[in-house]
Design an enzyme around this catalytic site. Structure first.
Site, short mmCIF file in Angstrom:
data_model
loop_
_atom_site.label_atom_id
_atom_site.label_comp_id
_atom_site.label_asym_id
_atom_site.label_seq_id
_atom_site.Cartn_x
_atom_site.Cartn_y
_atom_site.Cartn_z
N THR A 141 0.84 -1.17 0.10
CA THR A 141 -0.16 -0.11 0.10
C THR A 141 0.86 1.16 0.00
OG1 THR A 141 -1.48 -1.31 1.43
CG2 THR A 141 -1.85 1.08 1.40
N GLY B 56 1.83 -1.40 4.65
CA GLY B 56 2.44 -2.70 5.40
C GLY B 56 1.47 -3.66 5.65
#
Length: 528
Positions: free
Chosen positions: A343, A424
C-alpha cells in the site's frame, strides 16, 4: 537525522518524493488539500507502481475546519460472476488464485474515489482535472528513476509475476529487471491518464476505458465484465470513531481493518497508566494488538455479512473487557492467521485548515500482475482475500473483501488535527498505534515518532514468520525484556520495509502545520 517539517500554508507527506512535490505544487497554486491529494495519488500510481496503481482501491478521511470528519469508501466490489461455484468450475476449490486474471475479480475503486473526494468538498475556484493529473502524465511519459525499492521488489517477486500477461512487457526491460536509477517510462499509462484528464473520471467506469478493460479482462479469463464497472461508484460514509483520553480517533468502516486500528488504541488508552516508560509501552501496544486481531479475525468482513455492527465492537464495555485480559508482565501466546497487503499512505493539509488522510493500494506487490497493454493499467488482486469456505469473508457476487487498508485521523481537544498512516498490510494498525502513542502519550515530536524503531507482530510483505519482529535500533535491554516476557522475538535491520512506510501531518489551531516522512521509504515531507 530528519526533523519535523513546519509551515503555515499547508503541508504534504508521501512515500515518494515526486508525489510530495506534485501535491506541494498544487498547494502553491492555491489548490486545496483534496486537490493536492488527487495530484499525489495519480503521481504515486505512476512512480511507485509496485505499491499501488489506478487499478486498485483507495480510502479517504477529510477534516475541514469547523466541520465533521468525512470518509470516502472507494473499495471495489467483486464481479457479478464471482461466486464459489464459478471458481470451483474453473478448478479452484480451496482458495482464490493470487496472481493472474482470476485473481483480478474486484472493480478498481480508487479513481472514482478521486471524483467523490473532489465533489465532497468543492473548491470555490477548482483547478481543472487536467492540472491535477499533469505531474502524473509527465512522469509516465518522460520517465522517472526507478527506485531501489521497486527494483528489489521485482527481484523478490519475479517468479510469481514474470508469466502473468502484460507484466513483463510493461515492467521489465527486455526481460531484465530494471536497476535503480534507470529511466522508466509508461507511455500507455500516460495516454490513459491523459484520456481521464480530457474526458473525465466517468470514462474509466462508463466510457472507452471501461470497455477496453472489460474486454481485456474477459479475454484473459477474469470474471469482471463491463457491467461490473458501470455498476460501481465510490461512496461517502460515516467514519468509525473512538474517544480516548487524548483525542477522538477516526478510521474507515468495514471491511477495512479500521476497526482494528481503533480497538488497539482504545485498549491501550485503558492500560497506558502502567505503560509510561522503557519497554512497557511497546509490550502494552503489542498485547492490545493481539486482543484486537483475535476479535477482528472472528468478526470483521463485509458489513452485510457481519454478525454485529462495528460500533457495538467499539463500545466501552467491549474495550474494557479486552483491556482487562492483558497481563502487563507476560505476553499472550501467539500466533494467529495474518493478513497480507502492500500500500501507500499520504497526508496533506492546506491554508484553509483542511486535512486529508489517504490510502491507496493494489493489495500484493503489483496486485494480480495482469496488465492491459493498451492502457498500462494493472489490476489489483484484492479479491484473493476472499475465502472459499463459510464465514464473513466468503466469496460472493458484488461483495467487498476484507481490506488491510485504513487511513487514520485524530482530532484533539486543543484543535489539532493529525492525519497519519502507513503501508504494510498487517502492520498498518500496529504502526498507526506506535506513531500516535509516541506523539500523543509519550510526548515525542512528530518526526521522531515516525523515525523511531518499530516492530511488527506477525508477517507482512510476503514474510513467512509470525514472530515479533523488532528493528535492530531498539535498546538491547528492551529486546531482552520482551523475550523474558514471553515474546518470540526476531531482529530486523536498523530500518526495515517490513514495518511499513509511514507519515503524518498535524494541523494546529493557529495555522501551524507539521509533517513527517519515513526514512524507510523514498519519501518527502514538505510544508509551506
Amino acid at each position: 537525522m530528519l526533523n519535523t517539517t513546519q509551515g503555515f500554508r499547508g503541508a504534504v507527506t508521501a512515500p515518494h518524493h515526486l508525489a510530495a512535490q506534485a501535491g506541494q505544487d498544487i498547494l502553491a497554486e492555491g489548490g486545496s488539500a483534496i486537490e493536492a491529494m488527487v495530484a499525489m495519488a495519480a503521481t504515486i500510481a505512476v512512480t511507485y507502481p509496485h505499491m499501488n496503481g489506478i487499478g486498485g482501491d483507495g480510502f479517504w478521511l477529510i477534516k475541514r475546519k469547523d466541520a465533521p470528519v468525512q470518509a470516502i469508501f472507494a473499495g471495489g466490489h467483486s464481479a457479478a460472476l464471482a461466486s464459489r461455484a464459478w471458481y470451483e468450475a474453473a478448478g479452484f476449490t480451496d482458495a482464490i488464485p493470487t496472481r493472474g486474471a482470476k485473481a483480478a475479480l474486484t472493480v478498481p475503486g480508487s479513481v472514482d474515489g478521486w471524483r467523490t473526494a473532489l465533489e465532497a468538498a468543492p473548491s470555490a475556484t477548482p483547478l481543472p482535472l487536467s492540472r491535477l493529473l499533469e505531474h502524473a502524465i509527465y512522469h509516465a511519459e518522460a520517465g522517472f528513476p526507478v527506485s531501489n525499492n521497486q527494483s528489489q521488489c521485482i527481484t523478490d517477486k519475479m517468479d510469481g509475476l514474470k508469466d502473468v500477461p502484460g507484466f513483463a512487457d510493461t515492467y521489465l526491460f527486455g526481460g531484465a529487471i530494471p536497476v535503480a536509477g534507470a529511466r522508466f517510462t509508461q507511455p500507455a499509462l500516460a495516454a490513459t491518464l491523459r484520456q481521464i484528464a480530457q474526458k473525465g473520471i466517468a470514462d474509466y467506469y462508463h466510457g472507452d476505458l471501461a470497455k477496453t478493460h472489460a474486454a481485456f479482462l474477459e479475454a484473459q479469463g477474469s470474471p469482471l465484465r463491463l457491467e461490473d464497472f458501470t455498476a460501481y461508484s465510490a461512496r461517502a460514509v460515516t467514519p468509525l470513531s473512538v474517544k480516548t483520553s487524548k483525542a477522538r480517533l477516526y478510521n474507515m468502516i468495514p471491511p477495512t481493518q479500521g476497526m482494528s486500528s481503533l480497538m488497539i488504541l482504545g485498549i491501550y488508552d485503558r492500560i497506558q497508566t502502567w505503560a509510561k516508560e522503557g519497554v512497557a509501552p511497546i509490550h502494552a501496544l503489542i498485547e492490545a494488538t493481539k486482543q484486537a486481531f483475535i476479535l477482528r479475525n472472528r468478526e470483521l468482513g463485509d458489513l452485510s455479512a457481519m454478525r454485529q455492527p462495528p460500533e457495538t465492537i467499539l463500545q466501552d464495555q467491549v474495550l474494557d473487557d479486552l483491556a482487562g485480559q492483558i497481563d502487563h508482565k507476560r505476553a499472550l501466546p501467539w500466533p494467529y492467521e495474518p493478513k497480507d497487503g502492500d500500500t501507500i499512505w499520504m497526508g496533506a493539509s492546506d491554508a484553509e485548515g483542511t486535512s486529508v488522510s489517504f490510502i491507496q493500494s493494489v493489495y500484493w506487490e503489483f496486485g494480480s500482475g495482469l496488465t492491459c497493454p493498451d492502457t498500462g493499467v494493472f489490476f489489483q488482486n484484492r479479491g484473493a482475500g476472499f475465502g472459499m469456505g463459510d464465514g464473513v469473508n466468503q466469496i460472493a457476487p458484488r461483495k467487498v473483501p476484507f481490506h488491510t487498508l485504513n487511513p487514520a485521523m485524530a482530532v484533539f481537544e486543543d484543535g489539532r488535527v493529525m492525519a497519519y498512516g502507513t503501508m504494510g498490510g498487517e502492520g498498518q494498525p500496529q504502526t498507526q498505534a506506535a506513531i500516535f502513542a509516541r506523539y500523543a502519550y509519550l510526548g515525542q515530536e512528530l518526526q521522531q515518532a515516525v523515525t523511531a524503531p518499530r516492530w511488527l507482530l506477525g508477517r507482512t510483505w510476503g514474510d513467512a514468520t509470525t514472530s515479533l519482529k523488532l528493528e535492530a535500533r531498539f535498546d538491547p535491554d528492551w529486546i531482552t525484556a520482551l523475550s523474558d516476557m514471553g515474546h518470540e522475538t526476531e531482529i530486523l535491520p536498523d530500518y526495515s520495509d517490513l514495518v511499513g512506510h509511514a507519515g503524518a501531518v498535524v494541523t494546529h489551531l493557529d495555522g501551524l502545520v507539521e509533517a513527517a516522512t519515513d526514512p524507510r521509504a523514498n519519501g518527502l515531507a514538505l510544508a509551506r
